[in-house]
Design an enzyme around this catalytic site. Structure first.
Site, PDB file in Angstrom:
ATOM      1  N   GLY A  11       0.659  -1.390  -0.044  1.00 24.85           N
ATOM      2  CA  GLY A  11      -0.101   0.145  -0.055  1.00 24.85           C
ATOM      3  C   GLY A  11       0.634   1.382   0.015  1.00 24.85           C
ATOM      4  N   ASP A  12       0.230   2.437  -0.418  1.00 28.29           N
ATOM      5  CA  ASP A  12       1.013   3.803  -0.533  1.00 28.29           C
ATOM      6  C   ASP A  12       2.145   3.793  -1.290  1.00 28.29           C
ATOM      7  OD1 ASP A  12      -1.008   4.564   1.583  1.00 28.29           O
ATOM      8  OD2 ASP A  12       0.472   3.858   3.376  1.00 28.29           O
ATOM      9  N   GLY A  14       2.104   5.017  -4.114  1.00 27.52           N
ATOM     10  CA  GLY A  14       1.679   6.208  -4.980  1.00 27.52           C
ATOM     11  C   GLY A  14       0.823   6.087  -6.086  1.00 27.52           C
ATOM     12  N   LYS A  15      -0.003   5.034  -5.833  1.00 30.27           N
ATOM     13  CA  LYS A  15      -1.293   4.642  -6.808  1.00 30.27           C
ATOM     14  C   LYS A  15      -1.844   5.943  -7.456  1.00 30.27           C
ATOM     15  CE  LYS A  15      -2.928   1.772  -3.895  1.00 30.27           C
ATOM     16  NZ  LYS A  15      -2.049   1.850  -3.042  1.00 30.27           N
ATOM     17  N   GLY A  16      -2.333   6.944  -6.170  1.00 30.99           N
ATOM     18  CA  GLY A  16      -3.198   8.050  -6.978  1.00 30.99           C
ATOM     19  C   GLY A  16      -2.529   8.982  -7.731  1.00 30.99           C
ATOM     20  N   ALA A  17      -1.048   9.151  -7.510  1.00 29.78           N
ATOM     21  CA  ALA A  17      -0.372   9.813  -8.364  1.00 29.78           C
ATOM     22  C   ALA A  17      -0.460   9.418  -9.897  1.00 29.78           C
ATOM     23  CB  ALA A  17       0.949  10.043  -7.810  1.00 29.78           C
ATOM     24  N   GLY A  39      -5.977   5.824   1.326  1.00 30.17           N
ATOM     25  CA  GLY A  39      -5.597   7.081   1.264  1.00 30.17           C
ATOM     26  C   GLY A  39      -4.764   7.740  -0.107  1.00 30.17           C
ATOM     27  N   HIS A  40      -5.344   8.028  -0.950  1.00 31.61           N
ATOM     28  CA  HIS A  40      -4.861   8.222  -2.173  1.00 31.61           C
ATOM     29  C   HIS A  40      -4.216   9.784  -2.453  1.00 31.61           C
ATOM     30  CE1 HIS A  40      -6.202   4.136  -3.831  1.00 31.61           C
ATOM     31  NE2 HIS A  40      -5.612   3.946  -2.915  1.00 31.61           N
ATOM     32  N   THR A 129      -6.807  -0.127  10.066  1.00 29.59           N
ATOM     33  CA  THR A 129      -7.207   1.278  10.210  1.00 29.59           C
ATOM     34  C   THR A 129      -8.277   1.706  10.903  1.00 29.59           C
ATOM     35  OG1 THR A 129      -8.706   1.114   7.903  1.00 29.59           O
ATOM     36  CG2 THR A 129      -6.340   1.571   7.642  1.00 29.59           C
ATOM     37  N   ARG A 143     -23.802 -13.043   4.342  1.00 30.39           N
ATOM     38  CA  ARG A 143     -24.937 -12.946   3.571  1.00 30.39           C
ATOM     39  C   ARG A 143     -25.886 -12.134   4.742  1.00 30.39           C
ATOM     40  NH1 ARG A 143     -24.598 -18.887   1.828  1.00 30.39           N
ATOM     41  NH2 ARG A 143     -23.778 -19.109   3.972  1.00 30.39           N
ATOM     42  N   GLN A 229      -4.830  -0.152  -1.527  1.00 33.09           N
ATOM     43  CA  GLN A 229      -4.091  -1.007  -1.008  1.00 33.09           C
ATOM     44  C   GLN A 229      -2.897  -1.690  -1.970  1.00 33.09           C
ATOM     45  OE1 GLN A 229      -7.709  -1.573  -0.081  1.00 33.09           O
ATOM     46  NE2 GLN A 229      -7.546  -0.011   1.233  1.00 33.09           N
ATOM     47  N   ASP A 345      13.449   9.860  -5.832  1.00 33.03           N
ATOM     48  CA  ASP A 345      13.962  10.785  -5.258  1.00 33.03           C
ATOM     49  C   ASP A 345      14.443  10.857  -3.819  1.00 33.03           C
ATOM     50  OD1 ASP A 345      11.119  11.010  -5.357  1.00 33.03           O
ATOM     51  OD2 ASP A 345      11.273  12.763  -4.028  1.00 33.03           O
ATOM     52  N   GLY A 430       9.086  12.887  -7.194  1.00 34.14           N
ATOM     53  CA  GLY A 430       8.486  13.878  -6.616  1.00 34.14           C
ATOM     54  C   GLY A 430       6.976  13.739  -6.456  1.00 34.14           C
TER      55      GLY A 430
HETATM   56  P1  GDP Z   1      -1.384   5.592  -2.532  1.00 34.20           P
HETATM   57  O1  GDP Z   1      -2.166   5.261  -1.375  1.00 34.20           O
HETATM   58  O2  GDP Z   1      -0.610   4.556  -3.325  1.00 34.20           O
HETATM   59  O3  GDP Z   1      -1.998   6.365  -3.546  1.00 34.20           O
HETATM   60  O4  GDP Z   1      -0.075   6.327  -2.034  1.00 34.20           O
HETATM   61  P2  GDP Z   1      -0.340   7.687  -0.916  1.00 34.20           P
HETATM   62  O5  GDP Z   1      -0.866   8.808  -1.288  1.00 34.20           O
HETATM   63  O6  GDP Z   1      -0.734   7.152   0.405  1.00 34.20           O
HETATM   64  O7  GDP Z   1       1.198   7.923  -0.461  1.00 34.20           O
HETATM   65  C1  GDP Z   1       2.220   8.286  -1.203  1.00 34.20           C
HETATM   66  C2  GDP Z   1       2.697   9.479  -0.851  1.00 34.20           C
HETATM   67  O8  GDP Z   1       4.099  10.013  -1.738  1.00 34.20           O
HETATM   68  C3  GDP Z   1       2.000  10.941  -1.137  1.00 34.20           C
HETATM   69  O9  GDP Z   1       2.303  11.480  -0.117  1.00 34.20           O
HETATM   70  C4  GDP Z   1       2.476  11.020  -2.571  1.00 34.20           C
HETATM   71  O10 GDP Z   1       1.976  12.654  -2.710  1.00 34.20           O
HETATM   72  C5  GDP Z   1       3.737  10.941  -2.461  1.00 34.20           C
HETATM   73  N1  GDP Z   1       4.406  10.428  -3.583  1.00 34.20           N
HETATM   74  C6  GDP Z   1       4.007   9.827  -4.918  1.00 34.20           C
HETATM   75  N2  GDP Z   1       4.894   9.840  -5.827  1.00 34.20           N
HETATM   76  C7  GDP Z   1       6.062  10.170  -5.282  1.00 34.20           C
HETATM   77  C8  GDP Z   1       7.209  10.307  -5.593  1.00 34.20           C
HETATM   78  O11 GDP Z   1       7.830   9.849  -6.749  1.00 34.20           O
HETATM   79  N3  GDP Z   1       8.233  10.978  -4.552  1.00 34.20           N
HETATM   80  C9  GDP Z   1       8.207  11.502  -3.710  1.00 34.20           C
HETATM   81  N4  GDP Z   1       9.042  11.970  -2.787  1.00 34.20           N
HETATM   82  N5  GDP Z   1       6.762  11.318  -3.239  1.00 34.20           N
HETATM   83  C10 GDP Z   1       5.854  10.708  -3.856  1.00 34.20           C
HETATM   84  P1  IMO Z   2      -3.735   2.658   0.256  1.00 39.81           P
HETATM   85  O1  IMO Z   2      -4.855   2.578  -0.924  1.00 39.81           O
HETATM   86  C1  IMO Z   2      -1.279   0.863   3.407  1.00 39.81           C
HETATM   87  C2  IMO Z   2      -3.335  -1.992   5.999  1.00 39.81           C
HETATM   88  C3  IMO Z   2      -3.637  -1.523   7.387  1.00 39.81           C
HETATM   89  C4  IMO Z   2      -3.444  -2.879   8.111  1.00 39.81           C
HETATM   90  C5  IMO Z   2      -4.255  -3.735   7.125  1.00 39.81           C
HETATM   91  C6  IMO Z   2      -5.554  -4.275   7.462  1.00 39.81           C
HETATM   92  O2  IMO Z   2      -3.609   4.045   0.655  1.00 39.81           O
HETATM   93  O3  IMO Z   2      -2.556   2.058  -0.241  1.00 39.81           O
HETATM   94  P2  IMO Z   2      -7.927  -2.770   7.219  1.00 39.81           P
HETATM   95  O4  IMO Z   2      -8.183  -1.523   7.862  1.00 39.81           O
HETATM   96  O5  IMO Z   2      -7.688  -2.531   5.747  1.00 39.81           O
HETATM   97  O6  IMO Z   2      -8.654  -3.640   7.783  1.00 39.81           O
HETATM   98  O7  IMO Z   2      -6.245  -2.871   7.632  1.00 39.81           O
HETATM   99  O8  IMO Z   2      -3.909  -3.219   5.973  1.00 39.81           O
HETATM  100  N1  IMO Z   2      -3.726  -0.868   5.102  1.00 39.81           N
HETATM  101  C7  IMO Z   2      -3.078  -0.214   4.143  1.00 39.81           C
HETATM  102  N2  IMO Z   2      -1.906   0.153   4.412  1.00 39.81           N
HETATM  103  N3  IMO Z   2      -2.318   1.469   2.329  1.00 39.81           N
HETATM  104  C8  IMO Z   2      -3.450   1.494   2.455  1.00 39.81           C
HETATM  105  O9  IMO Z   2      -4.339   1.677   1.574  1.00 39.81           O
HETATM  106  C9  IMO Z   2      -4.083   0.440   3.413  1.00 39.81           C
HETATM  107  N4  IMO Z   2      -5.469   0.067   3.785  1.00 39.81           N
HETATM  108  C10 IMO Z   2      -5.030  -0.800   4.780  1.00 39.81           C
HETATM  109  O10 IMO Z   2      -2.688  -0.565   8.099  1.00 39.81           O
HETATM  110  O11 IMO Z   2      -2.236  -3.270   8.403  1.00 39.81           O
HETATM  111 MG    MG Z   3      -2.093   5.572   0.669  1.00 42.62          MG
END
Ligand code: GDP
Ligand code: IMO
Ligand code: MG
Length: 445
Positions: A11-12, A14-17, A39-40, A129, A143, A229, A345, A430
């Site tokens: 997870g996290d 940078g999918k949203g970007a 959280g994207h 979360t 169900r 995720q 970066d 970035g």
């Molecule tokens: P997601 O859940 O996969 O959409 O990712 P998140 O938004 O939770 O976390 C990614 C974080 O890294 C966010 O704060 C983005 O703005 C930031 N981000 C995305 N791509 C890059 C990158 O290439 N470099 C840096 N420094 N930050 C990035």
């Molecule tokens: P994005 O889409 C990172 C993690 C939680 C926990 C586990 C189960 O922003 O990448 P849950 O609340 O889903 O039952 O929690 O999954 N988790 C994430 N970790 N990015 C996420 O979403 C996540 N969504 C859930 O921290 O370990």
């Molecule tokens: Mg996220």
């Protein structure tokens, strides 16, 4: 044409970007699983949007769909839509009538169960979360869930709640010995959730997702599937039980939206890779930087520089080196046709860069992950060292293109591409949309 965006790690990534970057060529952006645990982040000209439920395409005025595979908390959804409106956007969001609704008792039970696990044995804690994700998917499989379609009919909603709420109340009171509160007040729930239903109807937001997407595709529109995720927290293919309760992997795009697997498979499936690892929540992480003080300093540095604090919960993320067995697993499970590598970066200017190339388990070298979490936890990473690259003006690099990326960083990217046998479509240098080195647009493949 479809493009499916999948998190390839924890997870996290940078999918949203990337959804935002390529979403410019999409007509419809569809979330197919998860809920407001996601959280994207999208950054457009320095303006930052953090999205939990509204698909990231909203920033570009695309139609956003929450597919049947999602679990939707209407409180979060409407407050997010209202907040975006205040910022001048007009999000057009549609909800699958088949999607399940997160009710207040699901959130309560999520937190109660985490506490019960902690009381029993700290190792059992998932670190969710707290958004009620697991309990809502449990009710779907059991169900006894409430679906978006049920909110449109107060009588059906009441009938379902009259069956399910006494069960939740008994669970809270008789099993956990706690007091049930307003989350179990049927009249209040009917009133609040009927009002959500009224708003859905008034704004024409509830759809038959499969039909809707078929019509849009027949009209020649491009569809982007936005995974939430990541692969290692997938309920089937992740590090169970330290997982979420849905399928972020590409198969989920079909079951979670009502298009056929062939539709997803004929399109592009792009794995989003963070150039290192971050994990929020519990579970193994063989390449985690935590062995000694130096590791911890390095992890702190990366965490601060990369802003590695949970978007949803604000928790500090655990940090590790890139893990190749994990990525090989992700590439196979989702059938990646390309990857995007973010956060290059953040690794600039370090005095060492390593990658977990393989694992050692009982004296054997392994290139892929064991299927059980306990065995995975026993894996020791076999680290490969890379030349470091310097801090540069990354915005300039993004403008100039791939050749402007420092040589050592290009070697790192080429290693990744070779090991996974897929091309790199984009490199994040970035957070801003403009800070991306663009090599290919998956909609043009
Ligand atoms: P997601 O859940 O996969 O959409 O990712 P998140 O938004 O939770 O976390 C990614 C974080 O890294 C966010 O704060 C983005 O703005 C930031 N981000 C995305 N791509 C890059 C990158 O290439 N470099 C840096 N420094 N930050 C990035
Ligand atoms: P994005 O889409 C990172 C993690 C939680 C926990 C586990 C189960 O922003 O990448 P849950 O609340 O889903 O039952 O929690 O999954 N988790 C994430 N970790 N990015 C996420 O979403 C996540 N969504 C859930 O921290 O370990
Ligand atoms: Mg996220």
């Amino acid at each position: 044409m479809t493009v499916t965006i999948v998190g390839s790690q924890l997870g996290d990534e940078g999918k949203g970007a990337l959804v935002d970057l390529w979403g410019g060529d999409a007509d419809v952006v569809v979330r197919y699983q998860g809920g407001d645990n996601a959280g994207h982040t999208v950054v457009e000209d320095g303006e930052e949007y953090k999205l939990s439920l509204v698909p990231s395409g909203a920033v570009r005025d695309k139609v956003g769909v929450l597919g049947n595979g999602c679990v939707i908390n209407p409180r979060t959804l409407f407050s997010e839509i209202d907040a975006l409106r205040e910022r001048g956007l007009e999000p057009d969001v549609r909800l699958a009538k088949r999607a399940h609704v997160i009710m207040p008792y699901h959130r309560r039970l999520d937190n109660i169960e985490e506490e019960a696990k902690a009381d029993s044995d700290e190792d059992l804690v998932v670190g969710t979360t707290g958004r009620g994700i697991g309990p809502t998917y449990e009710d779907k499989a059991g169900r006894r869930g409430i679906r978006v379609g049920d909110l449109l009919d107060p009588e059906i909603l009441r009938k379902r709640l009259e069956y399910v709420v006494p069960q939740k109340k008994a669970l809270i009171e008789d099993v956990y010995g706690l007091e049930a509160g307003e989350e179990c007040d049927i009249d209040a729930l009917v009133e609040e959730f009927t009002e959500f239903g009224r708003r859905l109807r008034e704004d024409d937001m509830a759809i038959n997702c499969g039909d809707f997407l078929a019509e849009r595709r027949e009209a020649g529109e491009n569809v982007m599937f936005e995974g939430a995720q990541g692969t290692l927290i997938d309920i089937d293919h992740g590090s169970y039980p330290y997982v979420t309760s849905s399928n972020p992997t590409a198969g989920g795009a079909a079951t979670g939206s009502g298009v056929g697997p062939t539709v997803v498979g004929q399109g592009e499936v792009v794995g989003i890779v963070k150039a290192y690892l971050s994990r929020v929540g519990e579970g193994p992480m063989p390449t985690e930087l935590k062995n000694d003080e130096r590791d911890e300093e390095l992890a702190d540095f990366i965490r601060e520089k990369g802003g590695e604090f949970g978007t949803v919960t604000g928790r500090p993320r655990r940090i590790g080196w890139l893990d190749m067995p994990m990525l090989r697993h992700a590439a196979r499970v989702s059938g990646f046709t390309g990857i995007a590598v973010n956060h290059l970066d953040v690794l600039a200017g370090l005095d060492e860069i390593k990658v977990g190339h393989a694992y050692e388990l009982e004296g054997d070298e392994r290139l892929t992950m064991p299927a059980t979490t306990e065995r995975w936890d026993e894996c020791e990473p076999i680290l490969k060292e890379f030349d470091t690259w310097p801090e540069v003006d990354w915005t300039e690099v993004a403008e100039e293109g791939y050749d402007a990326i420092p040589d050592a960083a290009q070697d790192y990217l080429e290693y990744l591409s070779d090991e996974l046998d897929v091309p790199v479509y984009a490199v994040g240098v970035g957070p801003d949309r403009a800070q991306t080195v663009h090599l290919a647009n998956p909609f043009d493949q």
